[in-house]
Design an enzyme around this catalytic site. Structure first.
Site, short mmCIF file in Angstrom:
data_model
loop_
_atom_site.label_atom_id
_atom_site.label_comp_id
_atom_site.label_asym_id
_atom_site.label_seq_id
_atom_site.Cartn_x
_atom_site.Cartn_y
_atom_site.Cartn_z
N THR A 137 -14.71 13.89 -28.62
CA THR A 137 -15.17 12.85 -29.54
C THR A 137 -15.24 11.48 -28.85
OG1 THR A 137 -14.52 11.62 -31.51
CG2 THR A 137 -12.76 12.66 -30.31
N TYR A 162 -5.17 11.73 -34.11
CA TYR A 162 -6.26 12.68 -33.82
C TYR A 162 -6.90 12.34 -32.48
CZ TYR A 162 -11.13 14.30 -33.79
OH TYR A 162 -12.35 14.83 -33.42
#
Ligand SMILES: NC(=O)c1ccc[n+]([C@@H]2O[C@H](COP(=O)([O-])OP(=O)(O)OC[C@H]3O[C@@H](n4cnc5c(N)ncnc54)[C@H](O)[C@@H]3O)[C@@H](O)[C@H]2O)c1
Length: 349
Positions: A137, A162
């Site tokens: 990401t 995360y």
């Protein structure tokens, strides 16, 4: 000609949002390639996402956890896997704030288990015949101010649990490349949207809440900026990276479609009104501003010029086209939304 043509691809997390879209595309496009997916079917995994793929002869579903060292080793012994495309992850930032335990376990330890299973199975493989594609990401780079973009050389500065777990996984992949000569590629992507996305994520959340005439929560004043990429464009980028990308390299995949959260939410609500024949802008009444989440990154944006220049990829959907297709898909698949809601478990704390 592709520089790499796999025969048997292990796709982790194939019952999730991006993994299932990837399989829908790849299993049909490459009938002579076998695709095996391993998925633990957490609250985010849904086998219904694979309807139409499950029936294909070149597809196999395995219900298993990537953190199980024995299961992953046995899988590599039993199947002639020559490529791994690694999607499986805990992926929701809010849940990682409530508890980071599953994020570290799956995203970090799960990636380590897969890297070791691939390394051991591929130790004597001929050069150029194996490939580990790790899906990551843009959040590993932290947050941007109002201007600028991340590049492949941007320093890592994750800000949520995360993002930190994904950053750790990226570092492990690079370490296995250097230490063990594992042929790997990393892609870092901006926010995806499209069919089969879990309804706890922003776009399906807004659509499903508006449909049910329930409040639509917006963090702070909704001024955060996100770059959005239609999942089908992402899947085409991943296909190119697997077949034509260079091992050892990182590719950034952005949509080049930046928008403030509040503008996106209003656009979606207006589109729902059009689709359902409700009065113009009437669903905007459901917007409820809620306290911002801690460490909420202001803006992300990616420079995708490497994948565009080297691999000839560009996103084919404008944000407007992609959102129109997405709103139609969710409103035509309300059974899917209901089923996904039933699977949602409360975040751990
Ligand atoms: N969604 C986005 O906008 C986005 C953007 C950039 C990168 N990514 C990355 O892409 C990948 C896929 O994201 P997504 O949005 O499809 O996620 P998702 O949450 O929809 O799907 C994750 C899938 O992984 C499975 N899974 C979770 N833990 C597992 C385990 N221990 N063993 C086996 N399977 C397990 C789940 O059951 C689910 O099917 C993730 O690695 C994520 O970090 C997502």
């Amino acid at each position: 000609m592709p520089v790499f043509r796999p025969h048997c691809v292990l796709v982790t997390g194939g019952a999730g949002f991006i993994g299932s879209n990837y399989l829908h595309h790849m299993v049909r496009t490459y009938p002579d390639v076998r695709f095996i997916t391993v998925d633990a079917l957490t609250y985010a995994g849904n086998r219904a996402n694979l309807a139409g793929v499950e029936e294909r002869d070149n597809f196999r579903f395995i219900h298993a956890d990537i953190t199980s060292e024995d299961t992953m080793a046995q899988l590599f012994e039993a199947e002639p896997i020559d490529a791994v495309v690694h999607f499986a992850a805990e992926s929701h930032v809010d849940r990682s704030i409530a508890s980071a335990r599953d994020f570290v376990h799956t995203n970090v330890e799960g990636t380590r288990v897969l890297l070791d299973a691939a390394r051991r199975a591929w130790v004597a493989a001929p050069a150029g015949k194996r490939r580990f594609h790790h899906i990551s990401t843009d959040e590993v780079f932290g947050a941007l101010g109002p201007t600028g973009v991340f590049t492949e050389d941007s320093p890592y500065a994750p800000r949520s649990p995360y993002a930190a777990s994904k950053a750790a996984a990226d570092h492990l992949v690079r370490a296995w490349m250097t230490t063990h000569n594992l042929p790997a590629i990393i892609t870092n992507t901006s926010n995806n949207y499209g069919p089969f996305q879990n309804p706890e994520k922003l776009i399906p959340l807004v659509i499903s809440r508006a449909l049910a005439k329930e409040s639509v929560p917006v963090y702070g004043k909704g001024e955060q900026v996100r770059d959005w990429l239609f999942v089908k464009d992402h899947v085409e980028a991943l296909e190119r990276v697997l077949m034509y990308g260079q091992t050892g390299r990182t590719y950034l995949i952005g949509g080049d479609q930046e928008v403030r959260n509040i503008d996106l939410v209003e656009h979606l609500l207006d589109a729902v009104d059009v689709h359902l024949g409700r009065p113009h802008q009437s669903s905007r009444q459901f917007i409820t501003f809620v306290t911002d989440r801690p460490g909420h990154d202001f803006r992300y944006a990616l420079d995708s010029s490497r994948i565009c220049d080297e691999l000839g990829w560009t996103p084919r959907h404008s944000l407007e086209e992609g959102l129109k297709k997405t709103v139609s898909w969710y409103l035509d698949n309300t059974d899917w939304i209901a089923q996904a809601h039933r699977k949602l478990t409360p975040p751990q704390s």
